[in-house]
Design an enzyme around this catalytic site. Structure first.
Site, PDB file in Angstrom:
ATOM      1  N   GLU A  54       0.899  -1.226   0.104  1.00  0.00           N
ATOM      2  CA  GLU A  54      -0.161  -0.273  -0.122  1.00  0.00           C
ATOM      3  C   GLU A  54       0.877   1.135  -0.064  1.00  0.00           C
ATOM      4  O   GLU A  54       0.574   2.252  -0.655  1.00  0.00           O
ATOM      5  CB  GLU A  54      -0.860  -0.076   1.216  1.00  0.00           C
ATOM      6  CG  GLU A  54      -1.737   1.203   1.513  1.00  0.00           C
ATOM      7  CD  GLU A  54      -2.127   1.596   2.880  1.00  0.00           C
ATOM      8  OE1 GLU A  54      -2.435   2.686   3.160  1.00  0.00           O
ATOM      9  OE2 GLU A  54      -2.165   0.370   3.853  1.00  0.00           O
ATOM     10  N   ASP A  58       0.776   3.899  -3.110  1.00  0.00           N
ATOM     11  CA  ASP A  58       0.216   5.314  -3.043  1.00  0.00           C
ATOM     12  C   ASP A  58       1.179   6.129  -3.791  1.00  0.00           C
ATOM     13  O   ASP A  58       0.880   7.009  -4.357  1.00  0.00           O
ATOM     14  CB  ASP A  58       0.442   5.591  -1.461  1.00  0.00           C
ATOM     15  CG  ASP A  58      -0.192   7.054  -1.189  1.00  0.00           C
ATOM     16  OD1 ASP A  58      -1.044   7.502  -1.267  1.00  0.00           O
ATOM     17  OD2 ASP A  58       0.722   7.784  -1.128  1.00  0.00           O
ATOM     18  N   ASP A 127      -7.323   0.661   0.632  1.00  0.00           N
ATOM     19  CA  ASP A 127      -5.784   0.436   0.892  1.00  0.00           C
ATOM     20  C   ASP A 127      -5.457  -0.573  -0.075  1.00  0.00           C
ATOM     21  O   ASP A 127      -4.427  -0.848  -0.557  1.00  0.00           O
ATOM     22  CB  ASP A 127      -5.587   0.214   2.231  1.00  0.00           C
ATOM     23  CG  ASP A 127      -5.742   1.476   3.151  1.00  0.00           C
ATOM     24  OD1 ASP A 127      -5.587   2.407   2.753  1.00  0.00           O
ATOM     25  OD2 ASP A 127      -5.747   1.184   4.287  1.00  0.00           O
ATOM     26  N   GLU A 130      -4.594   0.366  -3.665  1.00  0.00           N
ATOM     27  CA  GLU A 130      -3.110   0.864  -3.717  1.00  0.00           C
ATOM     28  C   GLU A 130      -2.199  -0.243  -3.737  1.00  0.00           C
ATOM     29  O   GLU A 130      -0.926  -0.224  -4.478  1.00  0.00           O
ATOM     30  CB  GLU A 130      -3.116   1.893  -2.589  1.00  0.00           C
ATOM     31  CG  GLU A 130      -3.757   3.137  -2.901  1.00  0.00           C
ATOM     32  CD  GLU A 130      -3.434   4.114  -1.652  1.00  0.00           C
ATOM     33  OE1 GLU A 130      -3.131   5.334  -1.979  1.00  0.00           O
ATOM     34  OE2 GLU A 130      -3.082   3.784  -0.549  1.00  0.00           O
TER      35      GLU A 130
END
Length: 240
Positions: A54, A58, A127, A130
């Site tokens: 994650e 991001d 989450d 990502e």
């Protein structure tokens, strides 16, 4: 809960992503929530959760979205680009992307999260999405990520542009109507159709009970925007 990716699940995810994983472990890790990891740890089983993926995902999301907006809007200043980017990479947007590929169905969750509707929780889905970005990147390259990610981002940007255009139309129409006193203006819902998950609304813009515009949309707000745009064309004020 799934402890491995069976052939059908893997195929369904890959079809939604338009991407085929070489390293199945990366995909499995992207789908593993920390609650499942902690639960398995208590049983003496070590399984990596998706938090590290994650983190990487991001950053990749920021790069790809920034490049897309920079190219798509060559005349927009930094502040406007930042505002649009925040809208297309926020939790709400990521949750909608995850929902489109039914990501929640494939997550590995601990018993508590499972009982608390974790598969539908926006933060968990965002989450995981990502993490999935990072998994594709590590399994292949940045171009592969762009291939599956950009359609989501572009569609969201187009939705924002349509919404902004519609709000401008409603504002301009309101300004025109307010120039005359004692005018009664309203938006009236005249039709609602389609299944619960795919409703279509039809709205009329009425001035002194006269229909001056009609619009349809997936929400009442969108229908009103389109009705306002049609009314502006009637007044010869459509500058779009």
């Amino acid at each position: 809960m799934i402890e491995n990716i069976n052939i059908n699940n893997k195929k369904n995810i890959e079809t939604a992503l338009h991407y085929s994983f070489q390293n199945e472990t990366l995909l499995l890790t992207a789908l593993t929530h920390s609650s499942y990891t902690n639960e398995m740890k208590s049983r003496g089983v070590v399984i990596e959760c998706n938090e590290r993926l994650e983190f990487l995902g991001d950053s990749i999301l920021q790069i790809i979205s920034s490049e897309m907006l920079f190219t798509r809007f060559p005349d927009l200043p930094e502040g406007d680009l930042s505002r649009i980017r925040s809208q297309i990479v926020c939790e709400k947007a990521l949750n909608s992307y995850a929902a489109k590929i039914k990501l929640g169905e494939f997550l590995q969750l601990g018993h508590g999260e499972e009982m608390n509707q974790g598969r539908q929780r926006p933060s968990i889905l965002a989450d995981a999405f990502e993490a999935l970005i990072a998994a594709v990147y590590l399994d292949s390259n940045l171009d592969a990520v762009k291939q599956f990610l950009l359609p989501f981002l572009i569609e969201e940007v187009s939705s924002i542009e349509l919404s902004k255009k519609g709000e401008d139309a409603k504002s301009r129409l309101q300004e025109i109507i307010q120039q005359e006193r004692n005018e009664k203006f309203e938006y009236v819902l005249i039709e609602e159709s389609g299944p619960a998950h795919d409703r279509v609304f039809k709205v009329e813009a009425r001035l002194n009970r006269n229909v001056i515009g009609t619009g349809s949309g997936k929400s009442k707000r969108e229908a009103e925007q389109n009705a306002a745009a049609e009314a502006l064309r009637l007044f010869g004020e459509d500058r779009s």
